[in-house]
Scaffold this active site. Structure first.
Site, PDB file in Angstrom:
ATOM      1  N   ASP A   1      34.576  38.190  28.754  1.00  0.00           N
ATOM      2  CA  ASP A   1      35.155  39.394  29.353  1.00  0.00           C
ATOM      3  C   ASP A   1      34.027  40.364  29.685  1.00  0.00           C
ATOM      4  OD1 ASP A   1      37.039  41.243  30.275  1.00  0.00           O
ATOM      5  OD2 ASP A   1      37.491  42.024  28.292  1.00  0.00           O
ATOM      6  N   SER A   2      34.351  41.383  30.457  1.00  0.00           N
ATOM      7  CA  SER A   2      33.359  42.413  30.760  1.00  0.00           C
ATOM      8  C   SER A   2      33.161  43.357  29.579  1.00  0.00           C
ATOM      9  CB  SER A   2      33.800  43.219  31.987  1.00  0.00           C
ATOM     10  OG  SER A   2      35.055  43.841  31.746  1.00  0.00           O
TER      11      SER A   2
ATOM     12  N   TYR B   1      34.178  45.812  35.138  1.00  0.00           N
ATOM     13  CA  TYR B   1      34.279  44.945  36.312  1.00  0.00           C
ATOM     14  C   TYR B   1      35.221  45.518  37.377  1.00  0.00           C
ATOM     15  CZ  TYR B   1      31.813  40.795  34.515  1.00  0.00           C
ATOM     16  OH  TYR B   1      30.863  39.908  34.070  1.00  0.00           O
ATOM     17  N   GLY B   2      36.228  46.257  36.942  1.00  0.00           N
ATOM     18  CA  GLY B   2      37.280  46.704  37.858  1.00  0.00           C
ATOM     19  C   GLY B   2      36.809  47.631  38.961  1.00  0.00           C
TER      20      GLY B   2
ATOM     21  N   CYS C   1      39.530  37.887  31.467  1.00  0.00           N
ATOM     22  CA  CYS C   1      39.449  39.125  32.241  1.00  0.00           C
ATOM     23  C   CYS C   1      40.244  38.908  33.515  1.00  0.00           C
ATOM     24  CB  CYS C   1      37.984  39.442  32.565  1.00  0.00           C
ATOM     25  SG  CYS C   1      37.745  40.816  33.725  1.00  0.00           S
ATOM     26  N   ASN C   2      41.294  39.698  33.707  1.00  0.00           N
ATOM     27  CA  ASN C   2      42.132  39.526  34.892  1.00  0.00           C
ATOM     28  C   ASN C   2      41.353  39.793  36.174  1.00  0.00           C
ATOM     29  OD1 ASN C   2      45.291  39.243  34.204  1.00  0.00           O
ATOM     30  ND2 ASN C   2      44.283  40.414  32.614  1.00  0.00           N
ATOM     31  N   THR C   3      40.508  40.819  36.163  1.00  0.00           N
ATOM     32  CA  THR C   3      39.740  41.156  37.362  1.00  0.00           C
ATOM     33  C   THR C   3      38.851  39.991  37.771  1.00  0.00           C
ATOM     34  OG1 THR C   3      39.753  43.516  36.797  1.00  0.00           O
ATOM     35  CG2 THR C   3      38.076  42.780  38.350  1.00  0.00           C
TER      36      THR C   3
ATOM     37  N   CYS D   1      45.836  43.312  32.157  1.00  0.00           N
ATOM     38  CA  CYS D   1      44.416  43.451  31.820  1.00  0.00           C
ATOM     39  C   CYS D   1      44.315  43.117  30.345  1.00  0.00           C
ATOM     40  CB  CYS D   1      43.928  44.869  32.087  1.00  0.00           C
ATOM     41  SG  CYS D   1      42.245  45.210  31.468  1.00  0.00           S
ATOM     42  N   THR D   2      43.347  42.296  29.968  1.00  0.00           N
ATOM     43  CA  THR D   2      43.279  41.858  28.569  1.00  0.00           C
ATOM     44  C   THR D   2      42.953  43.001  27.620  1.00  0.00           C
ATOM     45  OG1 THR D   2      40.985  41.131  28.924  1.00  0.00           O
ATOM     46  CG2 THR D   2      42.716  39.464  29.098  1.00  0.00           C
ATOM     47  N   HIS D   3      42.468  44.113  28.155  1.00  0.00           N
ATOM     48  CA  HIS D   3      42.262  45.294  27.301  1.00  0.00           C
ATOM     49  C   HIS D   3      43.588  45.893  26.813  1.00  0.00           C
ATOM     50  CE1 HIS D   3      38.098  45.381  28.782  1.00  0.00           C
ATOM     51  NE2 HIS D   3      37.842  46.267  27.837  1.00  0.00           N
TER      52      HIS D   3
END
Length: 272
Positions: A16-17, A48-49, A80-82, A194-196
């Site tokens: 992930d970022s 990243y977004g 990471c979805n982005t 978003c995984t966050h």
């Protein structure tokens, strides 16, 4: 794609970022408690977004090449979805390991929603991505999808994981577009794209009526990893997990107590 038995104890890389991918780590650990994980945060390029598409594809490619040259990895999870909605075709064509991406959980949300009014909470980049629009057209063609993009919520999740308390006053303004929408009171499913955001599940939960389901991709991703491992057997002993960051910083040091909660006690810095 099936997994070839490259070593007795396969290693899963979760990427992930920032720290959002730890929500995916948690889901994988629930199903595979004895498998060692490498958690990678590209904190040097976070978030990243807000990055351009060509810039992001180039960056993920460079980071993955450095990672796979440095560590023995059997499965890569892009948590990471982005990054997933943009880079999956590229990295799947450039790396031999099975690659699991995280995409917005539109399909299960549409299946579970009775009202067919669905909320989509994501980064601005994921909300705008053609990939996301195609998911909605394919899996929720008759639904009214209320999309809200927020980079601030990503930052709040990072702060929470480092021990800060997040208040309703910080969360509510971000979510206000859902309540202002003409059909907002009919919404009965909210996709955390978003995984966050699952890291803020408790804070988000109290903002919505009880009938609104919060849906993310974590468990589905864990099931996919299990299926790729097939019927391989593992020694039932505590695995050695590793966290890798692309830049040393005080924020990384501050994160170590939270990493320990995921059983991650070893830390590397791999500059890219």
């Amino acid at each position: 794609m099936s997994l070839s038995p490259t070593n007795p104890s396969p290693r899963i890389l979760v990427f992930d970022s920032g720290v959002g991918g730890l929500s995916i780590v948690h889901e994988i650990q629930q199903k595979l408690p004895f498998v060692p994980l490498i958690y990678v945060s590209d904190n040097a390029f976070f978030p990243y977004g807000t990055k351009g598409e060509a810039e992001l594809i180039s960056r993920v490619d460079a980071v993955f090449h450095k990672l796979t040259e440095t560590y023995a990895v059997d499965i890569i999870v892009v948590a990471c979805n982005t990054a997933s909605t943009l880079t999956l075709p590229h990295i799947r064509s450039h790396f031999s390991q099975p690659i699991v991406g995280v995409v917005p959980a539109i399909k299960p949300a549409a299946a579970q929603s009775k009202s067919q009014v669905i909320g989509l909470l994501a980064t601005p980049a994921t909300v705008a991505r053609p990939y996301t629009h195609n998911l909605i057209r394919e899996h929720a063609p008759n639904a009214d999808v209320i999309s809200v993009g927020s980079s601030e919520l990503v930052q709040l999740a990072e702060k929470k994981l480092r021990g800060e308390k997040i208040s309703s006053q910080q969360i509510r303004p971000i979510l206000q577009p859902f309540f202002d929408h003409p059909r907002g009171d009919e919404m009965d499913a909210l996709v955390l794209a978003c995984t966050h955001f699952p890291l803020l599940r408790d804070e988000l939960r109290i903002q919505f009526p009880a009938h609104v389901q919060l849906i993310d991709s974590g468990e589905a991703i864990a099931r996919r990893v299990v299926s790729l491992l097939g019927d391989r057997k593992f020694a039932e002993q505590a695995p050695e997990h590793l966290a890798v960051f692309t830049k040393a910083s005080p924020a990384v040091t501050a994160l170590q107590p939270q990493l320990a909660q995921f059983g991650i006690h070893n830390l590397d810095i791999l500059e890219v």
